[in-house]
Design a protein around this motif. Structure first.
Motif, PDB file in Angstrom:
ATOM      1  N   ALA A 181     -18.927  -8.576 -49.028  1.00 25.00           N
ATOM      2  CA  ALA A 181     -19.801  -8.700 -49.777  1.00 25.00           C
ATOM      3  C   ALA A 181     -20.482  -9.584 -50.583  1.00 25.00           C
ATOM      4  O   ALA A 181     -21.264 -10.245 -51.352  1.00 25.00           O
ATOM      5  N   ASP A 182     -18.903 -10.380 -50.596  1.00 23.74           N
ATOM      6  CA  ASP A 182     -19.550 -11.673 -51.929  1.00 23.74           C
ATOM      7  C   ASP A 182     -20.806 -12.457 -50.350  1.00 23.74           C
ATOM      8  O   ASP A 182     -20.980 -13.213 -50.856  1.00 23.74           O
ATOM      9  N   VAL A 183     -20.648 -12.538 -49.210  1.00 25.07           N
ATOM     10  CA  VAL A 183     -21.156 -13.344 -48.169  1.00 25.07           C
ATOM     11  C   VAL A 183     -22.715 -13.171 -48.379  1.00 25.07           C
ATOM     12  O   VAL A 183     -23.430 -13.639 -48.477  1.00 25.07           O
ATOM     13  N   VAL A 184     -22.645 -11.210 -48.274  1.00 27.93           N
ATOM     14  CA  VAL A 184     -23.799 -10.816 -48.900  1.00 27.93           C
ATOM     15  C   VAL A 184     -24.912 -11.817 -49.582  1.00 27.93           C
ATOM     16  O   VAL A 184     -25.689 -12.086 -49.963  1.00 27.93           O
ATOM     17  N   ARG A 185     -24.160 -11.252 -50.899  1.00 24.24           N
ATOM     18  CA  ARG A 185     -24.442 -11.666 -52.130  1.00 24.24           C
ATOM     19  C   ARG A 185     -24.257 -13.303 -51.968  1.00 24.24           C
ATOM     20  O   ARG A 185     -25.454 -14.290 -53.036  1.00 24.24           O
ATOM     21  N   GLY A 186     -23.638 -14.571 -51.442  1.00 27.24           N
ATOM     22  CA  GLY A 186     -23.530 -15.855 -51.601  1.00 27.24           C
ATOM     23  C   GLY A 186     -25.217 -16.304 -50.997  1.00 27.24           C
ATOM     24  O   GLY A 186     -26.357 -16.618 -50.672  1.00 27.24           O
ATOM     25  N   PHE A 187     -25.258 -15.328 -49.705  1.00 29.04           N
ATOM     26  CA  PHE A 187     -26.442 -16.127 -49.047  1.00 29.04           C
ATOM     27  C   PHE A 187     -27.444 -15.483 -50.215  1.00 29.04           C
ATOM     28  O   PHE A 187     -28.728 -16.298 -49.066  1.00 29.04           O
TER      29      PHE A 187
END
Length: 201
Positions: free
Chosen positions: A86-92
């Motif tokens: 989820a953090d990677v998705v938000r960062g992207f």
């Protein structure tokens, strides 16, 4: 040993002969092709793979959230799910510019084409939504005529000015009446995130 040396000399001579037979327009076309292959391998392919992974992670997170909502008491004693995906998705998604920037980037694209000395004959656009991410991408197809050097300059300037741009495909053919110019079709995509409600940018 003498046979190996003689074979190596014959191979070197054949290579020099083949290289000398190529005209400079063909060498420029080969250089542009090598540049595009490197671009596709080291920039576009990792970006597409990351985007597919993010979409898959987002779909998994949505399915888990739906299951938890349907059975609120089933996971009371379980450990919380890892939040790395989820953090990677938000960062992207946060890295992508908002959709409202599309007209400005479109103007920049046309300005860069003019500065590079490329003759643009046709432009086609398309709009596509992400399946599981809050955003979309605009496809752009440029049909143009240019020399190899101005075209390489255009590619460099586009990628430097627009980090959210991905080159999808490049096709080139030499013009029979102008051997120093190429007929080029470039397919690219510009990726954007949705602006939050009430964002007037």
């Amino acid at each position: 040993m003498p046979r190996i040396t003689a074979a190596a000399r014959r191979a070197a001579w054949a290579t020099r002969l083949a290289w000398a037979s190529l005209g400079w327009p063909m060498l420029l076309a080969l250089a542009a092709l090598c540049f595009w292959l490197g671009l596709a391998g080291f920039v576009n392919r990792p970006l597409r793979q990351e985007l597919r992974a993010l979409q898959s992670a987002s779909a998994s997170a949505s399915a888990s959230a739906s299951a938890s909502a349907a059975h609120p008491g089933s996971g009371a004693g379980a450990e919380p799910a890892p939040r790395g995906d989820a953090d990677v998705v938000r960062g992207f998604v946060a890295f992508l510019p908002p959709m409202e920037l599309w007209p400005q980037q479109l103007q920049s694209l046309h300005a860069l084409v003019g500065q590079a000395g490329v003759e643009l004959s046709r432009v086609d656009y398309g709009s596509h939504r992400f399946e599981h991410l809050p955003g979309s991408h605009r496809s752009v197809r440029l049909t143009m005529q240019a020399g190899a050097k101005p075209f390489r300059r255009l590619l460099h300037d586009l990628l430097a000015a627009m980090p959210n741009l991905a080159i999808e495909r490049i096709s080139m053919e030499r013009l029979p009446d102008q051997p120093d110019r190429l007929n080029i079709r470039l397919d690219a995509s510009l990726y954007y995130r949705d602006s939050p409600p009430g964002d007037g940018r």
